[in-house]
Design a protein around this motif. Structure first.
Motif, PDB file in Angstrom:
ATOM      1  N   GLU A  36       4.325  -3.472   1.864  1.00  0.00           N
ATOM      2  CA  GLU A  36       5.436  -2.757   1.220  1.00  0.00           C
ATOM      3  C   GLU A  36       6.168  -3.647   0.222  1.00  0.00           C
ATOM      4  O   GLU A  36       7.323  -3.412  -0.108  1.00  0.00           O
ATOM      5  N   GLY A  62       1.877  -8.630   8.712  1.00  0.00           N
ATOM      6  CA  GLY A  62       0.482  -8.397   8.353  1.00  0.00           C
ATOM      7  C   GLY A  62      -0.393  -9.602   8.642  1.00  0.00           C
ATOM      8  O   GLY A  62      -1.429  -9.491   9.298  1.00  0.00           O
ATOM      9  N   MET A  72       0.833  -1.206   0.000  1.00  0.00           N
ATOM     10  CA  MET A  72       0.000   0.000   0.000  1.00  0.00           C
ATOM     11  C   MET A  72       0.867   1.256   0.000  1.00  0.00           C
ATOM     12  O   MET A  72       0.394   2.348  -0.251  1.00  0.00           O
ATOM     13  N   ILE A 129      -7.205  -4.228   5.633  1.00  0.00           N
ATOM     14  CA  ILE A 129      -6.095  -4.152   4.675  1.00  0.00           C
ATOM     15  C   ILE A 129      -4.793  -3.909   5.426  1.00  0.00           C
ATOM     16  O   ILE A 129      -4.699  -3.001   6.244  1.00  0.00           O
ATOM     17  N   GLU A 130      -3.813  -4.760   5.162  1.00  0.00           N
ATOM     18  CA  GLU A 130      -2.504  -4.545   5.768  1.00  0.00           C
ATOM     19  C   GLU A 130      -1.458  -4.312   4.683  1.00  0.00           C
ATOM     20  O   GLU A 130      -1.450  -4.968   3.653  1.00  0.00           O
ATOM     21  N   ASP A 131      -0.560  -3.397   4.985  1.00  0.00           N
ATOM     22  CA  ASP A 131       0.473  -3.001   4.032  1.00  0.00           C
ATOM     23  C   ASP A 131       1.657  -3.968   4.100  1.00  0.00           C
ATOM     24  O   ASP A 131       2.173  -4.252   5.163  1.00  0.00           O
TER      25      ASP A 131
END
Lengths: 319, 305, 259, 395
Positions: free
Chosen positions: D85, D94, D43, D81-83
């Motif tokens: 990267e 996450g 994200m 929603i988990e980021d």
């Protein structure tokens, strides 16, 4: 929830190892190196390749991972240690990127961008240290951190540690005192790299797969931040720094805000903390470790009123 | 390496790439010359300037290609430059000025912090999708024999040369430029000579940031505008600055052009896999630093014993 | 007996010749003064002898061995120690640690065991090693009556004490030859007197001393022999009284005042 | 010193261990009215665009479903929603958070192959259903029986591409320009294998680095090698650069591409340069209103059109709803194992991409569509698959 907190502690431990290595290089010898990511990658890939392609036991791969990273440290150290300050920083940053580039392009050995999957888990006396069994893995990681801490602490208190600090304070005077500065600088690099290599090894058996993507220079910068945030030249502070940075970066997830706030806020928060911290307390949270007094009793705290100036010198080309 | 045509094609590509590097490197080098620290947020200032320029351009550009469009393009570039200049000065005042007396590491980390803030702020405000900057002219290549040169490449070269000459003249000839050089040599003495050091530093940041915005806006035509557009280009430009001799204006120009050419020809001539391009750049960097640690045009600083 | 001798030692930086074909001798057991106007090349000569700089040409012999171009740390280990014109202490370390660093290379070297074994031994038997170093360091600190300051950071010492500490640190390396670069600079007359006594005391320990100094009273008082440099060249050599009468020397100093 | 350290450490520990009290507590009681699904993708960072785009596909499906009352008309769905990267380390954090504090029932994602491998191992142990809408590496689904995908694997796409280029397009000498990332290289390797198996030859294969924007050097070399066609299996941003720069260099060789081309963003970025590109993408076996309705709705909601990965995420969400509904109707709760079984048993589910079935190993039973861009509009050429090394058109 508990598992998530344990995971943060595991990552903190892995990064604490790297940060301790960085502390030897930057906090003690005063060399601004930005290559921990490269050593970390070498350690990870050493364990991955040896255990997947050659079926080695994890415990055998750990020292090899450390030694290979240390060897890379020496290879990088020998030519570049003539450089000072920011020149060294940019050269080591370059080396880190070269390592990642090579890993990404040496497909036959490293699997290139596909990486290496299915790394066998670590086990001891028939008991598998499953990364999903957080307590066991946490224990393993922090035993490494403890060993690293004891080792480095003792090293720092010995004449070797003192020599490293002398080099930071004044390289010319140090060499005029009979200290072989080049040798010590290379050794510091090797030790710092060794710690990062071992950390990489642990990372590999935690994620169980490695790809070149994550080993960017941002990792090196994070590790440097941990050292500076905690307090240069202070191993406890550096471990604390590693934990704090991990804690900050997972904070929104911890409090259950990660889904509510825009994902960028986490990074913005991190940036703000860095800026504020540097303005407010540039010597780090704990600052440099207090010096030993003659009787071995901790001396009164050093005056750190105008903190920044108090000796966190990085060898600079021009001052 | 096939023919002469291919050679000149690579040369052209390398020169434009190098020109861009040089333009960004100038900002790094100016800041380093005066404050002795790496402004890690330079690439992000470039990105912010490009966004602002893009918005202005999209707002004022007409539908048809023509003279007005080109004027609009340069106007927008100017606005982007001004925005970046102000942003650069603001950042200096907030995040670097309080650290002037601190260790060398403090401003470096503060700059990294600023870089995080800017790039993520941009991603949050303007989204992560690349935004296209329309060419103000028809960019079909002009064919000179087998060599294809685009008007865009020509524009880059012209703007880069103009900017560099202007800057060089400014630094060498003008009063302000002389004050800058004095400040970079010795801040304390400069202060004693009646130079307002704080003001000079602010101006340096303004000029460096404006140059970055120019470079950003120029390359945005080709690479589009997105939050991380400044990161890698910025890093390479920094390498260029070091290669040329950081703190040295001419060095940044030479270093930038050289890096662009080396990257292009290293791949083209030596048959090195393209994916190793960055590796070449960094290896060159290290070799140059080892042979001449102060950079190609830098002055060796001998520590007095 | 000649302890140290340079032959046609030359150091040029590009076109600028800082030291030009200098023959310089140091007799064992004497205090040798090195004087000359500013920029005469005195410190450059020191640096070239002690390994901080490499001569362009010429040789340096110490105890009959050629040490030209050797590393500073090697030369130090052979028995030449020095101080610096602009004091170079390890500022963030304590007084005691500064002196202990002078002993650094004396421990941990062993002829009988290998390097790794020595390193391991010094890692595991740190306390023993440390206490030996500490005792030695304290000895030298008491030589300068600095014992009460052992735990102070070097940077917090008053100027005079910093000078003394630097000499103590140099002495801790147990040199046979000690170079002092302007040891009395910035000292008041009382401190200078004390310094003179100290230098004599150092000589009485059997250590040969060479010093660069602008304070003529000090030089004439304690030096057994003096060498004068001007524009990088050795223009005179002799006892203080000889030097005082030497027309070249008078010219070098007076000529400088004219300019 | 010691006091300071212990103070800081104890403060942190206190914060940490008091968190579960107020953060984790509510999920236990609220479990019946809402269920949580997880999403992991980049994200922030260089690939944030993909995470943003794809998560919106899943989010849209969930919003639609909630508007109709949710699962079985009464259980609302929440997407967490988990980021990642794009980094396995962050991806693992996450899934850990989703699994232990959100107690998700199933996971949509992760977006990238690298993260998918790390997270896949984790969900397999935890027993959480994972459906990746974009992890194309052939081995991902081999991790275990909890791992599925709604995107065809590299294997299939590469096979169709190689055979189609050789057989239908008549290409014999192929030039390739791919990026050294897992997606591009996976497709390159798959396509090369099937293309050369048929007797074609990859005469020149140039690479680029992640984040590169300047491909003139490689294109100049490819131009000199003069292959019949150039295959560019990359992400949108890179392909836009390649097409534009190729035209600047006066390169007149047809371009072939992959499902990365199905992102309509390419037409914004590369405009007229896209004309004539032939690419392998999702099928449109059942050209349905659903498909058009989805594109319209997505575009209306977010201001830009979906790519095929976002579409896959949307489909994944609907297949998942179907499974959840079955499980809920049968048992009144959402057992993770039961959800997995119901999901695996999906048969001929009609999604936006057509009929969805899963193979034994969790792969999507799929065909590949082929498209040719005319102007800036892709024209559907048909659906293909490969059976026993032979290209077969699916009617």
């Amino acid at each position: 929830m508990l598992n998530f907190i344990l995971l943060i502690f595991i990552y903190s431990g892995i990064y604490a190892l790297m940060a301790m290595g960085q502390n030897v290089i930057t906090g003690y010898v005063g060399l601004l190196s930005l290559c921990q990511a490269g050593f970390f990658a070498i350690g990870s890939y050493a364990t991955a390749i040896l255990s997947v392609s050659y079926g080695w036991n994890f415990w055998l791969t750990v020292p090899i991972a450390g030694l290979l990273a240390a060897l890379a440290g020496i290879i990088i150290g020998l030519p570049t240690l003539r450089l000072k300050g920011d020149y060294l920083a940019i050269a080591t940053l370059g080396f880190g990127e070269i390592i990642r580039n090579i890993i990404n392009n040496w497909d036959s050995l490293t699997g290139g961008p596909m990486g290496i999957k299915r790394i066998p888990m670590a086990s001891i006396f028939g008991y598998t240290i499953n990364p999903f069994d957080k307590w066991a893995f946490l224990g393993m990681v922090w035993i490494f951190v403890l060993l690293g801490y004891l080792f480095f602490k003792r090293l720092a208190r010995s004449r070797i540690g003192r020599a490293l600090e002398a080099i930071r304070e004044d390289e010319i005077a140090a060499s005029s005192m009979g200290i072989n500065t080049t040798k010590y600088k290379v050794w510091a690099f090797a030790l710092g790299a060794f710690a990062a290599g071992v950390a990489g090894s642990l990372q590999a058996v935690f994620t169980l797969s490695v790809t070149p993507g994550p080993f960017t220079f941002m990792v090196s910068i994070m590790v440097l931040c941990m050292v500076v945030l905690g307090g240069m030249g202070n191993f406890i502070a550096v471990i604390l720094g590693a934990f704090l940075i991990q804690f900050i970066s997972y904070f929104p997830q911890l409090v259950g805000l990660s889904n509510v706030i825009p994902p960028q806020f986490k990074q913005i928060l991190f940036g703000l903390i860095l800026v504020v911290m540097m303005i407010w307390r540039p010597q780090g949270i704990l600052g440099r470790a207090p010096r030993m007094s003659i009787s071995g009793i901790r001396r009164k705290k050093r005056t750190t009123s105008n903190g920044g100036e108090s000796g966190d010198t990085i060898q600079g080309g021009s001052r | 390496m096939g023919s002469w045509a291919e050679f000149f094609q690579h040369l052209m590509n390398g020169l434009t790439l190098g020109g861009i590097y040089a333009l960004i490197a100038l900002g790094y080098t100016m800041v380093y010359g005066i404050l002795k620290f790496i402004n890690f947020a330079h690439g992000d200032i470039l990105m912010m300037g490009s966004y602002i320029g893009l918005f202005v351009y999209n707002a004022i550009r007409g539908e048809l290609l023509g003279f007005w469009t080109i004027i609009a393009f340069f106007l927008s570039m100017l606005v982007g430059m001004m925005f970046s200049a102000i942003l650069g000065m603001a950042i200096e005042k907030i995040a670097y000025k309080p650290l002037r007396k601190a260790t060398r590491l403090a401003p470096l980390l503060s700059a990294i912090g600023v870089s995080f803030i800017l790039s993520n702020l941009a991603a949050w405000m303007w989204g992560t999708k690349s935004k296209k900057l329309e060419y103000p002219f028809d960019n079909s290549p002009i064919h000179l024999g087998d060599i294809a040169v685009t008007p865009h490449q020509i524009m880059i070269l012209v703007v880069v040369v103009v900017m560099m000459v202007a800057l060089k003249l400014f630094i060498d000839r003008s009063r302000l430029g002389k004050a800058m050089r004095a400040t970079s040599l010795d801040q304390d003495t400069a202060k004693l000579m009646g130079i307002k050091v704080d003001r000079i530093i602010a101006i340096t940041f303004a000029i460096g940031s404006a140059l970055a915005a120019t470079a950003g806006f120029l390359i945005a035509l080709e690479i589009k505008v997105y939050p991380s557009m400044g990161t890698m280009t910025g890093l390479k430009a920094f390498v260029a600055a070091v290669v040329g001799g950081i703190g040295n204006i001419s060095g940044a120009m030479v270093g930038g052009i050289l890096l662009g050419l080396i990257e292009t020809f290293g791949v083209a001539l030596l048959g090195i896999p393209y994916a190793l391009r960055d590796t070449i750049a960094f290896i060159i960097l290290i070799i140059i630093l080892l042979v001449k640690p102060e950079g190609l045009l830098g002055k060796a600083e001998k520590e007095k014993v | 007996m000649t302890l140290l001798e340079t032959q046609k030692l030359t150091r040029a930086y590009g076109g600028v010749v800082a030291v030009s074909e200098v023959d310089f001798e140091v007799e064992q057991g004497l205090i040798t003064g090195l004087i000359g106007p500013n920029g005469a090349g005195k410190t450059t000569l020191f640096n070239n002898i002690t390994g901080l700089d490499v001569p362009t040409s010429g040789t340096v012999q110490f105890k009959g061995k050629n040490i030209t171009g050797k590393n500073a740390h090697t030369i130090c280990r052979m028995g030449i120690a020095r101080t610096f014109q602009n004091i170079r202490l390890f500022k963030e370390l304590t007084v005691l640690e500064n002196v202990m660093l002078g002993r650094h290379f004396k421990v941990g070297r062993s002829a009988s065991t290998g390097r790794l074994a020595t390193a391991l031994k010094s890692f595991f038997s740190m306390e023993e090693e440390e206490s030996i170093m500490r005792e030695h360091a304290l000895k030298w600190l008491s030589f300068f009556h600095l014992e009460h300051l052992v735990d102070e950071l070097a940077k917090n010492l008053p100027y005079g004490h910093q000078r003394e500490l630097e000499i103590a640190r140099a002495l801790a390396t147990e040199p046979s030859l000690l170079f002092l670069d302007e040891p009395a600079a910035g000292m008041n007359p009382q401190e200078t007197d004390a310094l003179m006594k100290t230098i004599r005391k150092i000589r009485s320990l059997g250590i040969t001393v060479v010093l660069i100094e602008h304070d003529m009273k000090l030089v004439m008082n304690i030096c057994d022999t003096i060498t004068v440099l001007n524009y990088g060249q050795n223009i005179a050599q002799g006892t203080p009284s000889q030097i005082k009468r030497n027309p070249l020397v008078v010219e070098a100093y007076l000529g400088k005042e004219d300019a | 010193m010691v006091r300071k350290i212990s103070f800081v450490v104890s403060m942190i520990l206190m914060v940490c261990f008091s968190l579960p009290l107020f953060a984790g507590g509510q999920t236990e009681t609220a479990a019946v009215e809402t269920i949580k699904l997880g999403f992991i993708g980049p994200m922030t960072g260089d690939y944030a665009n993909y995470g943003q785009l794809i998560s919106k596909g899943a989010q849209l499906a969930i919003d639609e479903k909630n508007a109709t009352g949710g699962i079985a008309g009464k259980v609302k769905i929440q997407l967490i929603i988990e980021d990642s990267e794009g980094n396995p380390e962050k991806g693992l954090a996450g899934i850990e958070k989703l699994s232990s504090s959100d107690k998700i029932v199933a996971l949509i994602g992760p977006v990238f192959t690298g993260v998918s491998f790390a997270v896949g191992e984790r969900v397999q142990v935890e027993g959480i259903l994972m459906v990746t809408p974009s992890g194309t590496h052939a081995d991902i689904t081999n991790i275990g029986d909890y791992v599925f995908r709604t995107v065809p694997s590299d294997g299939l796409q590469g096979e169709v591409a190689g055979n189609y280029f050789y057989e239908v397009l008549g290409v014999r000498n192929l030039g390739v320009l791919y990026i050294k990332n897992d997606y591009s290289q996976g497709l390159y390797e798959g396509t090369k294998a099937s293309f050369e198996a048929r007797g074609g030859k990859v005469t020149i294969a140039e690479t680029g680095q992640i984040g590169d924007k300047d491909f003139k050097t490689q294109l100049t070399k490819i131009k000199a090698a003069a292959p019949d066609a150039i295959y560019i299996p990359n992400y949108t941003a890179e392909m836009a650069q390649i097409l534009e720069q190729a035209s600047q260099l006066g390169l007149n060789i047809p371009f072939l591409s992959s499902d990365g081309f199905s992102n309509p963003e390419i037409y914004d970025l590369a405009g007229a340069y896209t004309d004539g590109v032939i690419y392998v993408g999702p099928t449109k076996v059942a050209e349905s209103d659903a498909s058009k309705a989805f594109v319209d709705k997505y575009t209306k909601t977010y201001g830009f059109a979906p790519d095929s990965f976002a579409t896959n995420a949307y489909d994944a969400a609907y297949v998942l709803f179907d499974a959840l509904e079955k499980v809920y109707k049968a048992s009144g709760k959402f057992d993770r194992k039961a959800v997995r079984d119901a999901f695996a048993a999906t048969k001929d589910f009609l999604g936006v991409n057509g009929k969805i079935n899963f193979a034994e190993n969790g792969d999507l039973v799929a065909y590949q569509g082929l498209y040719k861009v005319e102007g800036t509009t892709p024209k559907y050429l048909g659906a293909y698959t490969v059976v026993d090394g032979k290209l077969v058109e699916v009617k």
